[in-house]
Design an enzyme around this catalytic site. Structure first.
Site, PDB file in Angstrom:
ATOM      1  CB  ALA A   8      -1.279  -0.229   1.405  1.00 51.98           C
ATOM      2  CG  ASP A  17       4.504  -9.284  10.222  1.00 52.21           C
ATOM      3  OD1 ASP A  17       5.551  -9.203   9.195  1.00 52.21           O
ATOM      4  OD2 ASP A  17       4.804  -9.355  11.667  1.00 52.21           O
ATOM      5  CB  CYS A  76      11.889   5.841   0.579  1.00 52.06           C
ATOM      6  SG  CYS A  76      10.400   5.525   1.452  1.00 52.06           S
ATOM      7  N   GLY A 101       0.287   1.702  -3.273  1.00 49.52           N
ATOM      8  CA  GLY A 101       0.088   0.638  -4.555  1.00 49.52           C
ATOM      9  C   GLY A 101       0.545   1.545  -5.576  1.00 49.52           C
TER      10      GLY A 101
HETATM   11  N1  SAM Z   1       5.307  -0.451  -2.223  1.00 48.27           N
HETATM   12  C1  SAM Z   1       3.992   0.187  -1.660  1.00 48.27           C
HETATM   13  C2  SAM Z   1       3.743   1.817  -2.658  1.00 48.27           C
HETATM   14  O1  SAM Z   1       4.824   1.706  -3.628  1.00 48.27           O
HETATM   15  O2  SAM Z   1       2.560   2.178  -3.155  1.00 48.27           O
HETATM   16  C3  SAM Z   1       4.849   1.925  -0.214  1.00 48.27           C
HETATM   17  C4  SAM Z   1       5.397   0.770   0.742  1.00 48.27           C
HETATM   18  S1  SAM Z   1       5.287   1.752   2.147  1.00 48.27           S
HETATM   19  C5  SAM Z   1       7.382   1.709   1.268  1.00 48.27           C
HETATM   20  C6  SAM Z   1       5.909   0.013   3.321  1.00 48.27           C
HETATM   21  C7  SAM Z   1       4.636  -0.422   3.601  1.00 48.27           C
HETATM   22  O3  SAM Z   1       4.854  -1.881   4.237  1.00 48.27           O
HETATM   23  C8  SAM Z   1       3.651   0.504   4.426  1.00 48.27           C
HETATM   24  O4  SAM Z   1       2.458   0.305   3.778  1.00 48.27           O
HETATM   25  C9  SAM Z   1       3.131  -0.539   5.931  1.00 48.27           C
HETATM   26  O5  SAM Z   1       2.386  -0.279   6.309  1.00 48.27           O
HETATM   27  C10 SAM Z   1       3.972  -1.252   5.020  1.00 48.27           C
HETATM   28  N2  SAM Z   1       4.475  -2.283   6.069  1.00 48.27           N
HETATM   29  C11 SAM Z   1       4.544  -2.243   7.229  1.00 48.27           C
HETATM   30  N3  SAM Z   1       4.965  -3.331   7.920  1.00 48.27           N
HETATM   31  C12 SAM Z   1       4.924  -4.234   7.598  1.00 48.27           C
HETATM   32  C13 SAM Z   1       4.895  -5.731   8.263  1.00 48.27           C
HETATM   33  N4  SAM Z   1       5.349  -6.188   8.818  1.00 48.27           N
HETATM   34  N5  SAM Z   1       4.518  -6.582   6.867  1.00 48.27           N
HETATM   35  C14 SAM Z   1       3.788  -6.173   5.136  1.00 48.27           C
HETATM   36  N6  SAM Z   1       4.022  -4.514   5.434  1.00 48.27           N
HETATM   37  C15 SAM Z   1       4.086  -4.000   6.745  1.00 48.27           C
END
Ligand code: SAM
Length: 483
Positions: free
Chosen positions: A132, A181, A252, A134
């Protein structure tokens, strides 16, 4: 220049300890204080790049191509233009033909472009571990041309909802969403994926140009803490990767604690089974940001972008994993009966001249879903929050079509289509009926388009089209928001 950007002294001291010798600390600090250039990516599921360029010219947008992404453009808009019509409310954005995405954030999916585009057919699966809101999921689905299966996972439930809404707007049909997770994938989906993107949660040091307060809670301790999460995620992702597959890891943020060290952990953990693939030739001038290990460490001053880090690995051989888990519980869908399928398909053919939908029609109670191809082998491995797209609701007299069928497959229709004017589109996205210039004799469902791309469904009525936009997608104020 934004002098309000918060850059703490201890952060600068830390950066000084690892900034490469060919880059100057002063340039880094001043680039952190410069506003970001607005950039967009053309969503080729809805519009070709050539069509976008024509449209941009028609509406007087000043665009310049992003050298590393054939679908990416920087867009120059004055503050007045943005105040009069925010980019999110423009027809190109409402229609899902473009996605507002930072230029350097287009790089991680591009590191998988060649692998994806050389796969033939639909027998493949890709995992996006942290998906997310996305931007990269929809970029991957566009590279896949909606073929195969993309499992998009997100841990945060509020962000999962935004992800689902974005996939609907972008016309994505080959996606399964999950809510875990990310560290469970290695155990539950061991060696199941052809390729994987782990765009990991991180400390976001590279995002200060967008958010001047991004470093408000910065500390080495929190970098170390996040790095532990990243290590568990990268290990799990590597376990979930098929031998011969590719894993792209990105953040990032800038600190080696969350980047090079996490990669080092992966290489140490899996020895000869893992190999680094250099990104030096990913695009012209990529070498300006390539580390000695072949990773891209995109400092904001190099390409005038956000800071980003991207690494690419190949799994050379299968690994052993003793903690494999099996999901319990029954699968809640069953195949739509052949007779009902026939009735449904002949309705689509008769009313819209749509001859075939790719994927499998499945039923859960009264809901009718279209599952992506290649789901069968993975459908029982984990519990999904959404599988494919909801195409209809079953009634005793047939099936009432759903919004997503139109946004994903409306482009296949050859009749009962209405091209919205911009004013009609604003009404539509605000949940109002669409008034027609003159009464119509048409009846039944109609696919609505904007900028030539399908945006939803309505129902012909005498002097108007009845609005069928799902209530949860009706916009308040700003028509579409994103994070
Ligand atoms: N890939 C996305 C995009 O391009 O729009 C951005 C992703 S953002 C850098 C990282 C995401 O990892 C966040 O939405 C966060 O809620 C989620 N997140 C945090 N801990 C996580 C976990 N243990 N497993 C999976 N997702 C996780």
């Amino acid at each position: 220049m934004d002098k309000n950007t918060y850059i703490p002294e201890n952060f600068i001291d830390d950066v000084q300890s690892y900034i490469p010798p060919h880059l100057a600390l002063e340039d880094f600090i001043s680039s952190c204080q410069k506003p970001l250039r607005l950039s967009i990516r053309v969503n080729t599921l809805k519009m070709s790049v050539a069509e976008f360029e024509l449209e941009a010219q028609k509406i007087g947008w000043q665009i310049s191509p992003i050298p590393w992404c054939p679908e990416g453009f920087w867009l120059t808009r004055s503050e007045e233009e943005e105040a009069a019509l925010p980019i999110g409310n423009t027809a190109l954005h409402l229609s899902g033909c473009i996605y507002v995405q930072e230029a350097s954030s287009m790089l991680p999916p591009l590191a998988l472009r060649e692998e994806i585009q050389t796969i033939e057919g639909s027998e493949f699966a890709i995992l996006d571990v942290a998906a997310a809101p996305g931007s990269k999921t929809s970029q991957l689905c566009a590279l896949m041309d909606n073929r195969g299966l993309l499992v998009a996972n997100e841990f945060s439930s509020s962000r999962l909802k935004v992800l689902a809404a974005n996939m609907k707007r972008m016309g994505v049909s080959n996606c399964a969403l999950s809510h875990f997770d990310g560290k469970i994938f290695g155990d539950y989906m061991f060696e199941c994926f052809d390729h994987i993107l782990l765009d990991a949660p991180c400390s976001g040091e590279g995002t200060v140009r967008k958010d001047p307060n991004a470093l408000k809670n910065w500390s080495i301790e929190s970098n170390v803490e996040i790095a532990e999460v990243q290590k568990s995620l990268i290990k799990s992702a590597f376990l979930a990767l098929k031998p011969g597959g590719t894993l792209v890891y990105s953040t990032c943020t800038l600190t080696p604690l969350e980047n090079q060290n996490v990669c080092k952990y992966l290489l140490e953990e899996f020895g000869d089974s893992v190999e680094t693939i250099s990104l030096e030739n990913l695009f012209e001038n990529a070498a300006h940001a390539t580390t000695e290990q072949g990773y891209l460490h995109v400092w904001p001053q190099i390409f005038d972008s956000e800071g980003f880090f991207i690494a690419k690995f190949k799994k050379n051989a299968s690994v052993t994993h003793e903690n494999q888990q099996v999901k319990k519980g029954a699968f809640p869908f069953e195949a739509f009966s052949p007779k009902a399928q026939q009735t449904f398909n002949s309705y689509l053919k008769k009313h819209f001249k749509i001859t075939e939908l790719p994927g499998d029609l499945m039923q859960r109670d009264k809901e009718l879903w279209l599952f992506p191809e290649h789901l069968e082998v993975l459908k029982d491995k984990i519990k999904y929050s959404r599988l494919g797209i909801k195409v209809g609701t079953i009634h005793k007299n047939g099936v009432r079509l759903e919004h997503e069928l139109a946004t994903a497959f409306g482009y296949l229709a050859k009749q009962n289509i209405h091209a919205l004017t911009y004013t009609q589109a604003v009404d539509y996205f605000q949940g109002k009926d669409v008034r027609l210039d003159k009464p119509t004799s048409e009846s039944g469902e109609v696919i609505l388009t904007l900028c030539g791309a399908p945006v939803g469904l309505g129902k012909w009525q005498k002097g108007k089209i009845k609005n069928n936009l799902p209530r949860d997608l009706i916009a308040q104020g700003q028509l579409i928001t994103w994070v």
